[in-house]
Design a protein around this motif. Structure first.
Motif, mmCIF file in Angstrom:
data_model
loop_
_atom_site.group_PDB
_atom_site.id
_atom_site.type_symbol
_atom_site.label_atom_id
_atom_site.label_comp_id
_atom_site.label_asym_id
_atom_site.label_seq_id
_atom_site.Cartn_x
_atom_site.Cartn_y
_atom_site.Cartn_z
ATOM 1 N N SER A 251 0.851 -1.146 -0.080
ATOM 2 C CA SER A 251 0.103 0.002 -0.020
ATOM 3 C C SER A 251 0.918 1.226 0.148
ATOM 4 N N ARG A 253 1.412 5.738 0.790
ATOM 5 C CA ARG A 253 0.936 7.008 1.365
ATOM 6 C C ARG A 253 1.654 7.985 0.368
ATOM 7 N N SER A 258 -1.817 11.629 2.732
ATOM 8 C CA SER A 258 -3.285 10.695 2.255
ATOM 9 C C SER A 258 -2.821 9.274 1.911
ATOM 10 N N ASP A 259 -3.733 8.259 2.071
ATOM 11 C CA ASP A 259 -3.500 6.860 1.833
ATOM 12 C C ASP A 259 -4.011 6.842 0.283
ATOM 13 N N TYR A 260 -3.267 5.966 -0.353
ATOM 14 C CA TYR A 260 -3.637 5.772 -2.033
ATOM 15 C C TYR A 260 -4.538 4.679 -1.722
ATOM 16 N N GLU A 261 -5.648 4.867 -2.680
ATOM 17 C CA GLU A 261 -6.955 3.908 -2.377
ATOM 18 C C GLU A 261 -6.744 2.812 -3.036
ATOM 19 N N ARG A 262 -5.477 2.541 -4.018
ATOM 20 C CA ARG A 262 -5.361 1.195 -4.489
ATOM 21 C C ARG A 262 -4.094 0.496 -4.091
ATOM 22 N N THR A 263 -4.204 -0.774 -3.991
ATOM 23 C CA THR A 263 -3.240 -1.606 -3.644
ATOM 24 C C THR A 263 -2.304 -1.973 -4.473
ATOM 25 N N ASN A 288 -2.822 3.267 -11.939
ATOM 26 C CA ASN A 288 -2.755 4.759 -11.774
ATOM 27 C C ASN A 288 -3.648 5.559 -12.834
#
Length: 386
Positions: A251, A253, A258-263, A288
């Motif tokens: 995952s 950041r 903020s955390d990126y929504e995609r793994t 992306n």
């Protein structure tokens, strides 16, 4: 000044009297304590938690940098004058889209010339074939020699070869005409143009660069110990025939926190260790489509190194060290504290992972363990589940 001294016999009498008085006083105190019925010290209060087996993801954070999945150089493939740029610099272009136009008129002229040569070669071939048919009939009537017949046959072969050469020249000329329009080899974001309109280009001249943003690669350094965890996990799963199901998920950041929504997924880990840094180069791939990740950004990547099955999580503070190694206390069925030797794993989210030494339902002392002893009774004041 004179010192007063008691006679020796009198001193002995006084000392004996004091000893008897002290003994009587001690006996009187003991008797009062027994008569009052004072109880022994009560067992210490403790809080316990019943544990059960669970699975734990072993994660670690690393610093990484984003890169485009592909960075492609766009170069001229023919010589000519750059006539026009057909895209907006820094904008997204699609694969096959036109980027530049090199003056096509010279290539169009060469194509027309090559096509004319091909038609001439075809006409020569037709004439040679007609001559061959005439010579062959005369040879059958013994009107000409065998040498004349062979010469006519060779003329046909040469004429066919000339047609093949002419067709190849037409293909080459058409290809050069097509190359006069420079197209995007991949979809991505373009850089600045390297040459303005009117520049004379040679074959191989760099015109621009395209960076593919979707997917995006994140490159980072994996410490040697963590790389060993990955390798051990992979070997263990391979031994069980499960390696095809084993994926190192990751995952992200973003720089703004903020955390990126995609793994993502780690698709590459180097097989050698950098002797200068003691680390292993690794790469993760993230989709992306919204271009939220920009190549060149510094990001934080969280990697799942391994997944531990059938382990237990306890507060880190309940673990103590003894001569025999790490230990903790559990409460048995009779309400007594019992020391338990354990084998530890990593610390995850503030909890200590115990990989061996506990069983489902064990009641671990999580508060008050500092005042208990092995085999001593305890007072369980509260019980929690963990």
């Amino acid at each position: 000044m004179a010192t007063f001294r008691l006679p020796e016999q009198r001193r002995r009498i006084v000392a004996a009297t004091a000893s008897v008085f002290a003994a009587l006083l001690l006996a009187a105190c003991s008797g009062d304590a027994e008569e009052s019925g004072q109880p022994d010290e009560p067992p210490p209060p403790v809080t316990v938690a019943a544990v059960s087996a669970t699975s734990v993801d072993v994660e670690q954070d690393y610093a990484g940098r984003a890169h485009g999945a592909r960075q492609v150089e766009v170069r001229a493939r023919v010589e000519g004058v750059l006539e026009e740029r057909l895209y907006e610099e820094g904008q997204m272009v699609e694969q096959g889209g036109a980027l530049f136009r090199i003056d096509p008129k010279p290539f169009q002229a060469r194509l027309e010339e090559a096509e004319a040569q091909r038609e001439s070669a075809r006409a020569d071939l037709e004439e040679a074939e007609r001559e061959w048919r005439r010579i062959e009939r005369l040879f059958e009537r013994d009107a000409i020699s065998e040498r004349e017949r062979d010469s006519a046959r060779s003329a046909v072969t040469l004429a066919r070869a000339a047609v093949s050469v002419a067709e190849a020249l037409v293909t080459q000329a058409r290809l050069q005409l097509d190359y006069s329009t420079v197209e995007a080899p991949v979809s991505g974001v373009t850089s600045l143009e390297a040459y303005p309109e009117g520049s004379l280009l040679d074959p191989g001249t760099l015109l621009t660069t395209i960076v593919q943003h979707d997917p995006v690669h994140v490159r980072f350094a994996l410490p040697e110990d963590d790389a060993a965890v990955q390798r051990t996990a992979r070997r263990a799963r391979a031994a069980d025939g499960q390696d095809h199901d084993f994926r190192h998920e990751a995952s992200l950041r973003l720089p703004d926190g903020s955390d990126y929504e995609r793994t993502g997924e780690i698709d590459f880990t180097a097989s050698t260790i950098d002797h200068g840094t003691g680390s292993v180069s690794a790469r993760a791939v993230f989709d992306n489509p919204e271009r939220a990740i920009v190549p060149g950004q510094f990001v934080r990547i969280t990697v799942v190194l391994d997944t531990l099955e059938d382990v237990y999580r306890v507060p880190e503070t309940v673990i103590s060290e003894s001569a025999d190694g790490p230990q903790l206390y559990v409460v048995d069925g009779d309400g007594h504290a019992s020391v338990r030797r354990v084998k530890l794993g990593p610390v995850v989210d503030g909890d200590q992972v115990v990989v061996d030494g506990l069983d489902d339902g064990d009641r671990v002392i999580i508060n008050g363990h500092a005042s208990v002893a092995d085999g001593a009774p305890v007072d369980v004041s509260d019980e929690e589940d963990t």
